[in-house]
Structure formats: structure tokens, C-alpha cells
Write a protein that holds these residues in place. Structure first.
Motif, short mmCIF file in Angstrom:
data_model
loop_
_atom_site.label_atom_id
_atom_site.label_comp_id
_atom_site.label_asym_id
_atom_site.label_seq_id
_atom_site.Cartn_x
_atom_site.Cartn_y
_atom_site.Cartn_z
N LEU A 180 44.45 65.67 -1.77
CA LEU A 180 44.17 64.86 -2.95
C LEU A 180 43.77 65.75 -4.13
CD1 LEU A 180 43.80 62.21 -4.42
CD2 LEU A 180 41.49 62.04 -3.45
N MET A 181 42.92 66.73 -3.89
CA MET A 181 42.50 67.63 -4.97
C MET A 181 43.68 68.46 -5.49
SD MET A 181 39.45 67.50 -6.18
CE MET A 181 39.12 69.15 -6.82
N ILE A 182 44.56 68.87 -4.59
CA ILE A 182 45.75 69.63 -5.02
C ILE A 182 46.60 68.77 -5.96
CG2 ILE A 182 47.91 70.68 -4.25
CD1 ILE A 182 46.40 71.43 -1.64
N GLU A 183 46.78 67.49 -5.60
CA GLU A 183 47.55 66.58 -6.45
C GLU A 183 46.87 66.40 -7.80
OE1 GLU A 183 50.45 65.45 -6.32
OE2 GLU A 183 50.95 64.31 -4.55
N LYS A 184 45.56 66.20 -7.80
CA LYS A 184 44.85 65.96 -9.05
C LYS A 184 44.89 67.18 -9.96
CE LYS A 184 40.97 63.50 -8.88
NZ LYS A 184 39.64 63.01 -8.44
N LEU A 185 44.74 68.36 -9.38
CA LEU A 185 44.83 69.58 -10.17
C LEU A 185 46.24 69.78 -10.72
CD1 LEU A 185 42.60 71.87 -7.95
CD2 LEU A 185 42.25 71.51 -10.41
N THR A 186 47.24 69.44 -9.92
CA THR A 186 48.62 69.56 -10.37
C THR A 186 48.91 68.60 -11.53
OG1 THR A 186 49.30 70.17 -8.13
CG2 THR A 186 51.04 69.48 -9.63
N ILE A 187 48.40 67.39 -11.42
CA ILE A 187 48.55 66.40 -12.50
C ILE A 187 47.86 66.89 -13.77
CG2 ILE A 187 47.80 64.10 -13.24
CD1 ILE A 187 48.22 63.29 -10.20
N SER A 188 46.69 67.46 -13.61
CA SER A 188 45.96 68.02 -14.74
C SER A 188 46.77 69.12 -15.42
CB SER A 188 44.61 68.58 -14.28
OG SER A 188 43.90 69.14 -15.35
N ALA A 189 47.41 69.95 -14.63
CA ALA A 189 48.24 71.01 -15.19
C ALA A 189 49.45 70.44 -15.93
CB ALA A 189 48.71 71.94 -14.06
N ASN A 190 50.06 69.41 -15.36
CA ASN A 190 51.18 68.76 -16.04
C ASN A 190 50.80 68.24 -17.41
OD1 ASN A 190 53.32 69.02 -14.19
ND2 ASN A 190 52.68 67.24 -13.01
N LEU A 191 49.58 67.74 -17.54
CA LEU A 191 49.17 67.06 -18.76
C LEU A 191 48.27 67.90 -19.65
CD1 LEU A 191 48.45 63.53 -17.23
CD2 LEU A 191 50.47 64.24 -18.51
N HIS A 192 48.04 69.17 -19.30
CA HIS A 192 47.04 69.95 -20.03
C HIS A 192 47.38 70.12 -21.51
CE1 HIS A 192 49.90 73.27 -19.64
NE2 HIS A 192 49.14 73.97 -20.46
N ASP A 193 48.66 70.07 -21.85
CA ASP A 193 49.07 70.25 -23.24
C ASP A 193 49.55 68.96 -23.90
OD1 ASP A 193 48.48 72.88 -23.79
OD2 ASP A 193 50.48 73.67 -23.34
N ILE A 194 49.16 67.81 -23.37
CA ILE A 194 49.63 66.56 -23.97
C ILE A 194 49.15 66.42 -25.41
CG2 ILE A 194 47.70 65.11 -23.17
CD1 ILE A 194 49.81 62.91 -22.64
N GLY A 195 48.04 67.08 -25.73
CA GLY A 195 47.54 67.08 -27.10
C GLY A 195 48.46 67.77 -28.09
N LYS A 196 49.44 68.52 -27.58
CA LYS A 196 50.39 69.19 -28.48
C LYS A 196 51.36 68.23 -29.14
CE LYS A 196 50.34 73.97 -26.90
NZ LYS A 196 51.07 75.07 -26.24
N PHE A 197 51.40 66.97 -28.68
CA PHE A 197 52.18 65.97 -29.40
C PHE A 197 51.75 65.90 -30.86
CE2 PHE A 197 53.23 63.12 -25.50
CZ PHE A 197 54.38 63.86 -25.27
N VAL A 198 50.46 66.15 -31.10
CA VAL A 198 49.90 66.03 -32.45
C VAL A 198 50.27 67.21 -33.34
CG1 VAL A 198 47.73 65.69 -33.74
CG2 VAL A 198 47.96 64.79 -31.42
N ILE A 199 50.55 68.36 -32.75
CA ILE A 199 50.72 69.59 -33.51
C ILE A 199 52.12 69.66 -34.12
CG2 ILE A 199 50.48 72.10 -33.44
CD1 ILE A 199 47.96 70.48 -32.67
N PRO A 200 52.23 69.94 -35.42
CA PRO A 200 53.56 70.05 -36.05
C PRO A 200 54.40 71.14 -35.40
CG PRO A 200 51.84 69.91 -37.72
CD PRO A 200 51.14 70.07 -36.40
N SER A 201 55.68 70.87 -35.23
CA SER A 201 56.59 71.84 -34.61
C SER A 201 56.66 73.12 -35.44
CB SER A 201 57.99 71.24 -34.46
OG SER A 201 57.96 70.15 -33.58
N SER A 202 56.49 72.99 -36.76
CA SER A 202 56.55 74.16 -37.63
C SER A 202 55.47 75.17 -37.28
CB SER A 202 56.41 73.76 -39.10
OG SER A 202 55.17 73.08 -39.32
N ILE A 203 54.34 74.69 -36.77
CA ILE A 203 53.27 75.59 -36.35
C ILE A 203 53.52 76.07 -34.92
CG2 ILE A 203 50.79 75.75 -35.85
CD1 ILE A 203 50.25 73.86 -38.14
N LEU A 204 53.91 75.15 -34.05
CA LEU A 204 54.19 75.54 -32.66
C LEU A 204 55.29 76.59 -32.58
CD1 LEU A 204 54.16 72.17 -30.65
CD2 LEU A 204 52.48 74.00 -30.54
#
Length: 402
Positions: A262-286
Motif C-alpha cells: 500500500l505504501m509503495i502504491e501511495k508513494l508511486t501516486i505521489s511521484a506521478n502527481l508531484h508536478d501537477i502544480g506545473k499546470f499553472v506555470i507558463p510554458s514560456s518559463i518552463l
């Protein structure tokens, strides 16, 4: 299969993910959530079944999921006025949902939500060839975007006669007569406009949310996180497969360290979503290949803040949100966005951070080749010596990657 004791509310998760889509670059804040409210109001007024209500609501919340990734370079208006882009974002959304735990109706509603009554949409479906749920989302989407939003900016009070004139322009052309009549009934309620206010919409959705008892388990969450990791990585050519690489490293590292399934799955999910906040960042900066200005770097740093803000909206994801949002924090307090330190950071935070650092150093970018593993580990060794990352964890990580 192991019976993991883990469930979260699907409606809560989708509302959180719709928030991520609504605050993304070139998006209109609140569009998906207000569209979901309008669509639900229409479906409820029509007396549709709870099952249909739920499918329409879920599909509305993420109807623009196909606008993420590389299409984030275009505004909502750009996409709505360009037939090719409209079709692309419907196609992308449909394909993404193929990986997610939704029924075929939800997928069809998203695929066909830009079909119009006269048959001039992307797939040339005419009249009731388009599923009713997709028709409802179509009128709700346009009403929010091209009337409610503009009207909010100009008038203090709504005038039903003005709305009727707007609806009648599209009656029998873009929208079915019956849906036009229904939305004119819906707008007679003062509650409708009050619920749509930015300060009220989240609470309004909580109240009306259909399918409140619909939960997903760890496997369903894993699938959703994988789909969003692809969207996140596709936002920039510089980060292609970045989240997916970190997810794989994290899963292998957690397994190596002896965590339970269960912890392996939760950590893996966390890794998948760790950069979801990058939706907010303009591509010109990324995608800037050169050095960032101090202002640009401040914008980049905000992605970790938004990652935690998005994921903390879901009951049961508190630990996943922490691990994901803390991937740029450092043990010596020199990280961001909260300047946490060794007293507050956990081993799980460090597992995600190790994977992120190593993946960033070794992956190829358009402007440079990735480092050899030994060189990357040498840099991480220096970071450990200077107190940035956990020194005691490094030998295990070296055994894993070298």
C-alpha cells in the motif's frame, strides 16, 4: 490481489483535478466547476436519473482535460473558435479517459461535447445522434464561457430577457430546443446565480454533488495519477516522461527499502502527481533554455505550492499531498516553498526528492544530454554532505541505480 484498505471520494478527487485544470495556464478560473454546476442544474431540471446526473456531473468537471499538455499553449477561446483544436482536445480527453475508471458514457460525453444540433461539429453528428449528456455539457460550456462570464463583467444583475435573446440566437442551431427551454427555467432561480459566484461555487458543488457514495480504491487512484502524469509531462518538451521516470524510480526505491504494497502504491501516486502544480506555470518559463530571472524562478517555485494545494482538497490524500508538495524542500531549510527542515521532513518526502533530483540530472533535455548515473550520484553525494538531502539514505539509493 492484496486488499488495500484505502478509498477516497471520486467526486472530491474530480473537483480537485478540475481546480487544477481551471488554474492552468491560459484557462479561465472556475470554468470547469461552473460548467459542472450549470450542466447538473439542467439535468436535474429535466428529471434525469441519478446515474445520468452523476455521469454528466463527472464529465463536466473534467470536460476540458484534453486541453492540458501541449494544448495549454492555447487559450480557451482559441480552442473554441478553432475546429481543429476543438476536435484535438476532445480526442485527447477521450483517450485519456480510456485509462481511467469511468464508464463509456462519461467518455462519450467528453468526446462529443462540442457537437452542435445542426451537425456542424467535429464529428458531424446531427440532432440526437449526439448523446444527451454531451448536449447538456455543450450548452452549459457555452453558456458559462460566452454569456455568464461576460455578463458578470458588465452587469450587476441578471436580466432574463437578455439571456433569452442570447439563447434564441442559438436555438435549433447549436442547441436542441428542449435544452434551451430547460435552461430558461433554470435561470429563473436566484439560487442559480448566487451558487455560480466564485466565493460560493465550491460549497454549491459539495451540496449538489451526485454519487456522493462513489469511491475509488488505490488502483483507480493509481490509474488516474498515471494519466495526469502524462498530461503534466506533455506540457513541456523539456519534461517529457519526467514524472513517469520519477514514478518508476520511487516505486523501485520504496520496494528496495521494504515498504508494504500500500505504501509503495501511495508513494508511486505521489511521484506521478508531484508536478501537477506545473499546470499553472507558463510554458514560456518552463521551456526557457537559458538562465531564469529571479522573477521567473519565483514563478517556477510556486508549482510545488500548487501541487500541495490541489491534492490537499481530497480527504484521504493528506500524506500523498505532503510527499508530492515537499519534493523541493531540503533538510537544511534551504528548499521551497515552505522552507521545511530535518525536523519536519520525513523519509517518504526524501524518497520523492531523491527520485526527482536523480531523474532531473540523468534525463535528456533538448538543450543538454543527461548525466551518467555515476556523475549524478557524485552530485547527490555533495548535496548530502552539505545537508540538503539525507546522507543515510544515499547508500541504498546508490545500490538501486548503479
Amino acid at each position: 490481489m492484496v486488499n488495500y484498505q484505502f478509498e477516497i471520494k471520486l467526486g472530491q478527487l474530480l473537483k480537485s483535478l478540475s481546480y487544477a485544470l481551471d488554474i492552468a495556464e491560459n484557462r479561465y478560473y472556475g470554468h470547469s466547476r461552473r460548467t459542472a454546476y450549470i450542466a447538473h442544474s439542467i439535468a436535474a431540471e429535466m428529471g434525469l436519473t441519478e446515474e445520468v446526473l452523476t455521469d454528466v456531473y463527472y464529465a463536466s468537471l473534467i470536460h476540458d482535460i484534453g486541453m492540458a499538455g501541449f494544448l495549454s499553449n492555447y487559450s480557451v477561446i482559441d480552442i473554441h473558435y478553432n475546429e481543429d483544436l476543438k476536435k484535438k482536445h476532445c480526442d485527447i480527453g477521450y483517450r485519456i479517459l480510456d485509462k481511467l475508471p469511468f464508464n463509456d458514457k462519461v467518455r462519450e460525453y467528453i468526446l462529443y461535447h462540442h457537437e452542435d444540433w445542426q451537425g456542424n461539429g467535429s464529428y458531424k453528428l446531427r440532432g440526437d445522434e449526439t448523446p444527451l449528456g454531451a448536449q447538456i455539457i455543450h450548452i452549459a460550456d457555452y453558456f458559462e464561457l460566452f454569456f455568464v462570464r461576460k455578463y458578470d463583467e458588465i452587469h450587476e444583475n441578471y436580466d432574463i430577457n437578455i439571456i433569452k435573446k442570447w439563447i434564441d440566437v442559438y436555438r435549433g442551431k447549436l442547441f436542441k430546443d428542449e435544452l434551451c427551454d430547460v435552461i430558461l427555467e433554470v435561470i429563473k432561480k436566484d439560487k442559480f446565480y448566487l451558487d455560480l459566484k466564485p466565493e460560493n461555487i465550491n460549497q454549491a458543488l459539495d451540496i449538489i454533488e451526485p454519487g456522493k457514495n462513489t469511491n475509488i480504491n488505490i488502483h483507480g487512484l493509481h490509474n488516474i495519477s498515471e494519466a495526469f502524469s502524462i498530461l503534466i509531462d506533455n506540457k513541456s518538451r523539456f519534461t517529457y516522461e519526467h514524472s513517469q521516470g520519477i514514478s518508476q524510480i520511487t516505486s523501485n526505491f520504496a520496494t528496495y527499502l521494504g515498504y508494504n504494497p500500500l505504501m509503495i502504491e501511495k508513494l508511486t501516486i505521489s511521484a506521478n502527481l508531484h508536478d501537477i502544480g506545473k499546470f499553472v506555470i507558463p510554458s514560456s518559463i518552463l521551456e526557457k533554455p537559458g538562465k531564469l530571472t529571479s522573477k521567473e524562478f519565483m514563478v517556477i517555485k510556486s508549482h510545488a505550492y500548487y501541487t500541495k494545494l490541489i491534492l490537499r482538497q481530497v480527504d484521504g490524500l493528506e500524506d500523498i499531498a505532503e510527499w508530492a508538495g515537499n519534493h523541493h524542500e531540503k533538510l537544511n531549510g534551504k528548499g521551497y516553498p515552505e522552507r521545511l527542515n530535518e525536523r519536519t521532513l520525513t523519509i517518504e518526502d526524501q524518497i520523492i526528492a531523491f527520485a526527482d533530483i536523480y531523474q532531473a540530472l540523468t534525463e535528456h533535455r533538448p538543450y543538454r544530454s543527461g548525466m551518467e548515473p555515476k556523475k549524478a550520484i557524485a552530485i547527490m553525494t555533495n548535496m548530502a554532505e552539505e545537508g540538503y538531502i539525507l546522507k543515510d539514505l544515499l547508500p541504498d539509493f546508490k545500490q538501486l541505480v548503479l
